[in-house]
Every structure is written in C-alpha cells, then in structure tokens.
Design a protein around this motif. Structure first.
Motif, PDB file in Angstrom:
ATOM      1  N   ALA A  53      26.038   1.180 -24.907  1.00  0.00           N
ATOM      2  CA  ALA A  53      27.385   0.693 -25.187  1.00  0.00           C
ATOM      3  C   ALA A  53      27.456   0.155 -26.607  1.00  0.00           C
ATOM      4  O   ALA A  53      26.430  -0.214 -27.204  1.00  0.00           O
ATOM      5  N   ALA A  54      28.678   0.111 -27.146  1.00  0.00           N
ATOM      6  CA  ALA A  54      28.856  -0.383 -28.512  1.00  0.00           C
ATOM      7  C   ALA A  54      30.301  -0.816 -28.716  1.00  0.00           C
ATOM      8  O   ALA A  54      31.215  -0.337 -28.043  1.00  0.00           O
ATOM      9  N   LEU A  55      30.480  -1.741 -29.644  1.00  0.00           N
ATOM     10  CA  LEU A  55      31.813  -2.101 -30.113  1.00  0.00           C
ATOM     11  C   LEU A  55      32.060  -1.338 -31.403  1.00  0.00           C
ATOM     12  O   LEU A  55      31.207  -1.316 -32.294  1.00  0.00           O
ATOM     13  N   MET A  56      33.224  -0.702 -31.505  1.00  0.00           N
ATOM     14  CA  MET A  56      33.515   0.127 -32.680  1.00  0.00           C
ATOM     15  C   MET A  56      34.956  -0.045 -33.114  1.00  0.00           C
ATOM     16  O   MET A  56      35.849  -0.268 -32.302  1.00  0.00           O
ATOM     17  N   GLN A  57      35.126   0.122 -34.392  1.00  0.00           N
ATOM     18  CA  GLN A  57      36.447   0.055 -34.996  1.00  0.00           C
ATOM     19  C   GLN A  57      37.164   1.396 -34.839  1.00  0.00           C
ATOM     20  O   GLN A  57      36.552   2.453 -34.986  1.00  0.00           O
ATOM     21  N   GLU A  86      32.643   7.877 -24.410  1.00  0.00           N
ATOM     22  CA  GLU A  86      33.914   7.539 -23.767  1.00  0.00           C
ATOM     23  C   GLU A  86      34.343   6.142 -24.192  1.00  0.00           C
ATOM     24  O   GLU A  86      33.513   5.314 -24.551  1.00  0.00           O
ATOM     25  N   SER A  87      35.618   5.916 -24.122  1.00  0.00           N
ATOM     26  CA  SER A  87      36.146   4.588 -24.403  1.00  0.00           C
ATOM     27  C   SER A  87      36.508   3.895 -23.100  1.00  0.00           C
ATOM     28  O   SER A  87      37.005   4.521 -22.171  1.00  0.00           O
ATOM     29  N   LEU A  88      36.238   2.602 -23.057  1.00  0.00           N
ATOM     30  CA  LEU A  88      36.660   1.793 -21.911  1.00  0.00           C
ATOM     31  C   LEU A  88      37.915   0.992 -22.239  1.00  0.00           C
ATOM     32  O   LEU A  88      38.387   0.222 -21.404  1.00  0.00           O
ATOM     33  N   GLY A  89      38.425   1.200 -23.451  1.00  0.00           N
ATOM     34  CA  GLY A  89      39.680   0.545 -23.797  1.00  0.00           C
ATOM     35  C   GLY A  89      39.645  -0.140 -25.149  1.00  0.00           C
ATOM     36  O   GLY A  89      38.601  -0.252 -25.809  1.00  0.00           O
ATOM     37  N   SER A  90      40.833  -0.571 -25.588  1.00  0.00           N
ATOM     38  CA  SER A  90      40.982  -1.347 -26.808  1.00  0.00           C
ATOM     39  C   SER A  90      40.865  -2.825 -26.481  1.00  0.00           C
ATOM     40  O   SER A  90      41.342  -3.266 -25.431  1.00  0.00           O
ATOM     41  N   LEU A  91      40.278  -3.578 -27.404  1.00  0.00           N
ATOM     42  CA  LEU A  91      39.944  -4.975 -27.104  1.00  0.00           C
ATOM     43  C   LEU A  91      40.739  -5.998 -27.913  1.00  0.00           C
ATOM     44  O   LEU A  91      41.147  -7.027 -27.380  1.00  0.00           O
ATOM     45  N   PHE A  92      40.938  -5.728 -29.197  1.00  0.00           N
ATOM     46  CA  PHE A  92      41.669  -6.677 -30.050  1.00  0.00           C
ATOM     47  C   PHE A  92      41.978  -5.992 -31.374  1.00  0.00           C
ATOM     48  O   PHE A  92      41.344  -5.005 -31.748  1.00  0.00           O
ATOM     49  N   ALA A 118      39.712  -2.606 -32.147  1.00  0.00           N
ATOM     50  CA  ALA A 118      38.313  -2.516 -31.720  1.00  0.00           C
ATOM     51  C   ALA A 118      38.243  -1.833 -30.358  1.00  0.00           C
ATOM     52  O   ALA A 118      39.038  -2.127 -29.473  1.00  0.00           O
ATOM     53  N   ASN A 119      37.300  -0.919 -30.229  1.00  0.00           N
ATOM     54  CA  ASN A 119      37.112  -0.181 -28.975  1.00  0.00           C
ATOM     55  C   ASN A 119      35.786  -0.539 -28.325  1.00  0.00           C
ATOM     56  O   ASN A 119      34.792  -0.787 -29.024  1.00  0.00           O
ATOM     57  N   ASN A 172      43.392  -2.784 -23.156  1.00  0.00           N
ATOM     58  CA  ASN A 172      44.370  -1.795 -22.730  1.00  0.00           C
ATOM     59  C   ASN A 172      43.892  -0.394 -23.099  1.00  0.00           C
ATOM     60  O   ASN A 172      42.813  -0.218 -23.670  1.00  0.00           O
ATOM     61  N   LYS A 173      44.695   0.603 -22.767  1.00  0.00           N
ATOM     62  CA  LYS A 173      44.320   2.002 -22.981  1.00  0.00           C
ATOM     63  C   LYS A 173      45.011   2.617 -24.190  1.00  0.00           C
ATOM     64  O   LYS A 173      45.154   3.835 -24.293  1.00  0.00           O
TER      65      LYS A 173
END
Length: 450
Positions: free
Chosen positions: A103-107, A120-126, A267-268, A305-306
């Motif tokens: 897993a990773a946090l990405m812009q 895959e993305s689990l969603g947008s964070l901020f 951020a994703n 959110n998605k």
C-alpha cells in the motif's frame, strides 16, 4: 472351542450399529468433501502484517500512515510504515515485487492507470494544496512570469516535482528558460527568505509549519493566487480549485488578508490488486476513521470518497462507498467478522447438501434395516410353497431343520429395538409353517395346531 474375540467381531460386523456408522458416515463424508472443495475457493485468512510506504518523516503522508498503523494495531494487525522521497518514489516501490510493499499514499496526477494495471485506488483522502511563495520583488501574475528566475520545484522523486514541472512546462518554464532547483519546502524556505531564490513550490497541508512560517514572513514573501485556476482545473481533471479565506492560515495576524485561489491534487490511498480483500476493507475503515472530520478545504464526511482517483476503484472500495462496510464488520470485531464471512461461504454447500441428506439418509437407513428382515421372507415363501404339497414325513423333518436354522438366524439378526416387532412377526410366520410340517412328520396331530 470358538474364539470369543472372533465371535464378537463377527457379531459387530453383522450388527445394525456398524450399518449406522456406514450410512451416516457416508453422508458426513459427502458433506465433508463438499466443504473441502468449497474451501479451495475461499479466500485464506489475511496476513497479519502489511507494509505501507508513506513519505518523509516530517510530512503529512507519514503522519497519516502512522495513524493508520495505530488503527491496524487496534484490530490485531501490524502495519509497517516506510518513509520515502515522495509520491513518485512510492509509485516505484509499490510496483517493485522485491520491495514487498502492498500500500502507498500518492498524489493525484503523477501517472496514468494504463501504465500500472496491477494497482487500485481505495479512494481520495484529502486535498493537497499547491503553495507558491515568491519574493515580493517579483511581480508574479501568471506562472509564465517565472521565466529567468530561480525556482524551487520540489525534491526529485516527489509528486511535487512531477506536478510542478508539468505546470511550469505548460507556461514555457523549463531548465532552459529558468533555474529550476530540485529542493523541497524545508530546504528552500530559508533561501527564499534570504533572497537566494525567487520562488518556491510546495504541496502540503494547511497545517504545515513551513507554510505558516512563510506566511508570517509576509513583509518580504507573498503567497501566489492562481488567477487562471479554472483553466488548470479544466485541463487537468485531477486538480481541484480551492479558496483559502482571509485568516485561513493565521487568524490572529489575518493571514492571508484576502481570498487566495489555490490548486490542489487529491491524495490517494493506493494498494496492489492482489492485496487480501479483508485488508482492503481494513484500510478503508482506517481512512474513514482518520479523514472523516475534514479540514479547512473539506467539510466533515467529505473524505474519503471515490472522486479524483489515480487508479481504478477496487471492488471493495466501490461497495464501501455505496453501502458502507460489510454487514458483519459493522457489528463484530474485525477479525471475528472476516472469520464469519469465510464461514458464511462454507455454509452454502453445507445448507445445500444438508436438506437432501436429511431427506435421503434416514430412509436409506430404514430400508437397510427392513431389508435385513424381509430377505428371510423370500426363503420362507419358498419353504411354504414346498410344504403346501408335501406328504413325505422324511422331507418334512428335513424342512423342519431348515426352519429351525432360519429361526435361529432371524433371532440373531441385529436390528434396533424399534424394529423387533418385525423380527417376532417373522418368527410367528415360521412357527405356522413348522406346525404344518410337524403334522406331516407325525410329531403332532392336526387338531393340536393353533
């Protein structure tokens, strides 16, 4: 003298108890086989340890990832958080099989989904605002005005460097037209205040200490407001137009003193496609726990959110945003919930087979017990037919011996107590034929028969 152990073994082999074991054992074996076959298609339990790559120790990515780790620990799992140079470094490491990163946090906006089909993305964070601070000496109306100046564009390997380079190139700001310095805000901020550089770009949260420090240096440093933000948003769909209100950074000093228009990628939370589905749900629960309160630019409940996804949304995330977490995860501890989910899948063949097995097994058992008794009626009928026309006393005595042997065998037939009435009914029929044969054999008179 017969061996008593051998006799006991023979009696057991002929007993109805063994038959019960065989019939009901076969039913249990069929059920067990179906469960085993189903188990081959059931997802195994998730691993207890997951590795996530975040960002530098002083950055927002690292701080959020550590909160995820605490959430994981609370639910019985270990989330190892690794530092990195930024989003581009994270992308490279999650794609490297030898790095063992799940897993990773990405812009947002740093790559395309087609280039990385395993992610895959689990969603947008901020939202991650793009901050542009520049010297007040520099009249900066558009980014094109940076031509010929010294500009810090973020460290190499960071999402800041990648995104800023793209935006500047669209304004004809390249290494040939300006001095582009690959340094982050921590290194570049003192240089801007010392007038060693003319501007710097940073992608950071509003609570960043460096952003606050540069805002306080408002006598020599100015925060740039994107005057063509709408154009950037329409040409780069991963960007969002944000408005920083007066006092948004510092209420006491009213910084900024007017509305500032900012651009922001999102951020994703990115995972490998082969990550265990249960762990994807655990990441989603962690993200909801950490980011649901929102911030200056997002109201409570807006994230996760998605929207503004870097990669396609996973099936688990799609279900999560549509219906919330799975039913069992809402009311049971996480580990108990995923165990129950696996058992629920195993119950499908169990319930499918239990009904027909319950319908078939008892009748099959009863048929076998009755068969043990009724098979003697075939022999009894044959003897009865012979005895009907018999007149020879010697033949009658031979048939009496056969009937005596049959009677003994019937008596030794092992059946449950509930079936003994069949045994005694059969023996009664044997007695009726015996009486007729005894009359023929001259052992009793006809008037003595009942």
């Amino acid at each position: 003298m017969k061996n008593p152990y051998l006799n006991s073994l023979i009696r057991f082999l002929r007993s109805h108890v063994l038959m019960s074991f065989i019939i009901y054992g076969a039913a249990v074996s069929v059920l067990g086989g179906a469960l085993w076959v189903t188990f081959q298609f059931v997802q195994p339990l998730p691993p207890k340890k997951v590795t996530m790559v975040s960002g530098g120790e002083g950055g927002a990515y690292y701080a959020f990832a550590k909160q995820y780790a605490q959430f994981f620990k609370k639910h019985g799992y270990e989330l190892e958080v690794l530092t990195s140079k930024g989003s581009m470094d994270n992308l490279n490491r999650i794609n490297d099989p030898e790095a063992d990163v799940q897993a990773a946090l990405m812009q947002g906006g740093i790559t395309t989904a087609e280039q990385h089909p395993d992610l895959e993305s689990l969603g947008s964070l901020f939202y991650e605002p793009i901050w542009v601070f520049h010297s007040k000496r520099l009249r900066l109306k558009t980014l094109a005005d940076l031509k010929g100046h010294k500009v810090a564009i973020g460290a190499e390997g960071s999402g800041t460097h990648h995104l800023v380079s793209t935006l500047l190139a669209e304004n004809d700001i390249t290494a040939e037209t300006a001095t582009l310095i690959p340094e982050g805000i921590s290194e570049a901020a003192p240089q801007l205040q010392d007038r060693k550089i003319d501007a710097l770009f940073a992608i950071s949260g509003i609570n960043s200490q460096a952003v606050e420090d540069l805002s306080l240096a408002h006598k020599t440093v100015k925060l740039y407001s994107f005057d063509r933000a709408e154009t950037y948003v329409r040409t780069h769909h991963y960007l969002k137009k944000l408005t920083l209100p007066p006092g948004g950074i510092d209420l006491i000093n009213n910084l900024p003193d007017s509305d500032v228009t900012l651009l922001a990628p999102t951020a994703n939370l990115v995972v490998r496609e082969d990550l265990h589905p249960a762990l994807k749900y655990l990441f989603l629960l962690a993200a909801d726990h950490v980011h649901k309160d929102g911030d200056m630019f997002a109201p409570s409940g807006h994230f996760p959110n998605k929207e503004a996804l870097l990669f396609p949304l996973s099936d688990e995330a799609r279900n999560f945003y549509k219906s919330g977490p799975p039913f069992l995860m809402r009311y049971l501890p996480f580990q108990l919930a995923i165990t129950a989910e696996r058992l629920k899948i195993l119950l499908i063949p169990l319930l499918t087979l239990l009904f027909p097995l319950f319908k078939i097994t008892p009748p099959a058992y009863r048929w076998q017990i009755r068969r043990r008794i009724f098979k003697w009626y075939k022999h009894l009928k044959e003897l009865d037919m012979k005895a009907y026309e018999l007149t020879d006393p010697a033949e009658a005595r031979k048939m009496l011996e056969q009937l005596e042997h049959m009677d003994r065998m019937v008596l030794e037939t092992s059946v449950p107590l509930s079936y003994t009435d069949y045994i005694y009914s059969l023996r009664l029929h044997i007695r009726m034929i015996e009486q007729r044969l005894k009359v023929i054999a001259g052992e009793i008179k006809e008037q003595d028969t009942v």
